[in-house]
Scaffold this active site. Sequence first.
Site, PDB file in Angstrom:
ATOM      1  N   LYS A 302       0.843  -1.197   0.000  1.00 37.80           N
ATOM      2  CA  LYS A 302       0.000   0.000   0.000  1.00 37.80           C
ATOM      3  C   LYS A 302       0.876   1.244   0.000  1.00 37.80           C
ATOM      4  O   LYS A 302       1.986   1.215   0.531  1.00 37.80           O
ATOM      5  CB  LYS A 302      -0.857   0.020   1.277  1.00 37.80           C
ATOM      6  N   ARG A 376     -10.355 -11.513   1.651  1.00 33.87           N
ATOM      7  CA  ARG A 376     -11.196 -12.573   1.076  1.00 33.87           C
ATOM      8  C   ARG A 376     -10.478 -13.917   1.118  1.00 33.87           C
ATOM      9  O   ARG A 376     -11.121 -14.964   1.196  1.00 33.87           O
ATOM     10  CB  ARG A 376     -11.613 -12.188  -0.355  1.00 33.87           C
TER      11      ARG A 376
HETATM   12  N1  BES Z   1      -8.171  -3.762   4.358  1.00 30.25           N
HETATM   13  C1  BES Z   1      -8.339  -3.332   3.014  1.00 30.25           C
HETATM   14  C2  BES Z   1      -9.649  -2.584   2.783  1.00 30.25           C
HETATM   15  C3  BES Z   1      -9.822  -1.273   3.503  1.00 30.25           C
HETATM   16  C4  BES Z   1      -9.463  -0.079   2.904  1.00 30.25           C
HETATM   17  C5  BES Z   1     -10.383  -1.217   4.761  1.00 30.25           C
HETATM   18  C6  BES Z   1      -9.651   1.114   3.556  1.00 30.25           C
HETATM   19  C7  BES Z   1     -10.572  -0.022   5.426  1.00 30.25           C
HETATM   20  C8  BES Z   1     -10.205   1.154   4.812  1.00 30.25           C
HETATM   21  C9  BES Z   1      -8.320  -4.537   2.076  1.00 30.25           C
HETATM   22  O1  BES Z   1      -7.539  -5.595   2.489  1.00 30.25           O
HETATM   23  C10 BES Z   1      -7.763  -4.066   0.789  1.00 30.25           C
HETATM   24  O2  BES Z   1      -6.641  -3.682   0.754  1.00 30.25           O
HETATM   25  N2  BES Z   1      -8.575  -4.118  -0.260  1.00 30.25           N
HETATM   26  C11 BES Z   1      -8.177  -3.692  -1.550  1.00 30.25           C
HETATM   27  C12 BES Z   1      -8.654  -4.708  -2.551  1.00 30.25           C
HETATM   28  C13 BES Z   1      -8.101  -4.544  -3.927  1.00 30.25           C
HETATM   29  C14 BES Z   1      -6.607  -4.767  -3.934  1.00 30.25           C
HETATM   30  C15 BES Z   1      -8.780  -5.519  -4.875  1.00 30.25           C
HETATM   31  C16 BES Z   1      -8.793  -2.332  -1.805  1.00 30.25           C
HETATM   32  O3  BES Z   1      -9.916  -2.097  -1.378  1.00 30.25           O
HETATM   33  O4  BES Z   1      -8.124  -1.502  -2.402  1.00 30.25           O
HETATM   34 MN    MN Z   2      -5.529  -5.423   1.885  1.00 30.40          MN
END
Ligand code: BES
Ligand code: MN
Length: 536
Positions: A302, A376
């Site tokens: 990230k 997931r």
């Molecule tokens: N934990 C994150 C989602 C999230 C984002 C929760 C902001 C709370 C606040 C999750 O694991 C994630 O990173 N999801 C990605 C998925 C994508 C890579 C398909 C996302 O939402 O960007």
């Molecule tokens: Mn994630």
Amino acid sequence: MTTTRKPKAAKSKTAAKIAKTLDIKVESADILDVETPAVVVNLFRGVKKPGGATGVVDKALGGLISELIEEGEIKGGTGETTLIHTLGKIKASRVLVAGLGPQDKFDAQVVRRVSAEVVRFLRRKGVSHAVTIAHGAGIGGLDPQLSGQAIAEGAHLGLYRFGNYLTKENNNSTEFEELTVVELDKGRAKEIGAGVKLGTSTATSSIIARDMVNEPANHMTPTSMAEAAQKVAKDQGLKIQVLDNPEMKKMGMGAFMGVAQGTDEPAKMIIIRYEGDPKNPENNLGLIGKGITFDTGGISLKPPGGMEAMKGDMAGGASVIAAMQVIGEIKPKINVLAVVAATENMPGASAQRPGDVVRAMNGKTIEVINTDAEGRLVLADALCYAREQGITRLVDVATLTGAMVTTLGKACTGVMGNDDTLVRQTIDAGHKTGEKFWELPLFDEYKDLIKSDVADMKNSGGRQAGSITAAMLLAEFVEGAAWVHLDIAGTSTSDRLSGYLVKGATGVPVRTLAQLAVDLANEGVPKKSRSKAKAK
Ligand code: BES
Ligand code: MN
Ligand code: ZN
């Protein structure tokens, strides 16, 4: 591995160690007879001549409240607080008039908000004890028990502060210690008392979840999550089992283990059992939680801005553990299995790579397109595990997608599912608790987005319908069961102080999960058609 940080067995500290917990009492007494630093009365918006207990106090003060209304200083808006010093005219030293807003919009949620605003206002003024009337139990038309419950929930949740890491000099403000609800009628006082007890239980458990989420990730490791769960299980006399990496590998949890291989921190599958109807195993509910104690994104790292918020990526798991505490306390007639998949998502030297293919416990394969879509993956195995245990009704809770925050913001939790009845029951439970939910569709068309060339599916569907494609993957692991997915990415934290929510973790959806368990229990053993669903 490059990450050599030793697993830390963090002690689970709670905010209660610094903040004294609030005590709420219920007494059958006349409001004018009580000696107290402050008595709280209320007013609907637009009322010129207060009635009920507020009217009684107004009269004793020689019409002072009416006068302030006349002058426009008191309007009765929701959460409005007006403090009056009584100068010996009545036994209470102060009267606080709390606005309830318009009468046609009044409900338990207003009571929660007002109750929170009132106790925080008094705390700011250095007042630690107060007496209140039961908001809404009079002309508000609220059931006295519900009024008591909402007052307790609002007060406990509204006073909450996470102060575990503030040293003394930053933590010297006064505490609000005691609230007494007075009601003349003995029968109603008893009902209010039952509500206060229930509300204290649901709020205290929501606070367990808040504490876990607010705790930084170097303290709230998967191991400490398991410890927090052990404490809940011990306090409530529930069965608990914690699986470790070698066991989980043996059981074929390849999707979960793929995420867990990037960190040195041992992963945990936390399993808690509440047996409220042991003779009817088909009367069951599975609560499944995402417990990513820190989400760096893994190799699909990230960006640094705001990454600290990812300490809260275990909020789903925390809410499931905390819900087991309420369920253990109120004992609904239903069997509840909690399964929390806890690990960090780190980019260690052994971390999984984009393009890797993992195999979940039910044999299905997943191509890992993006290691940041880890929630997931861990949930896939947790859901499989619950299905193997014979669970036929599943609710999973996860901070699953950033897309959810874009879609619904922080006002409500996204709901998706394969069973209209369970979706409806979840949303209805939310109406009772004041936690809001909104359904998103799971049309077959969305399934195309997670088709993979090399595996049964891929873990990222690209930019379209991000929250839905995440749920479409989960659906592949619940076959035969009624299932609801709650994406709390937006609602698990609040960015500001508002009503009974404070900045930081909210504890959503602990109260709704408990309410759902109660509602399902009251409905009785599900029809045979449901139990046709067999574990694979
Ligand atoms: N934990 C994150 C989602 C999230 C984002 C929760 C902001 C709370 C606040 C999750 O694991 C994630 O990173 N999801 C990605 C998925 C994508 C890579 C398909 C996302 O939402 O960007
Ligand atoms: Mn994630
Ligand atoms: Zn995540």
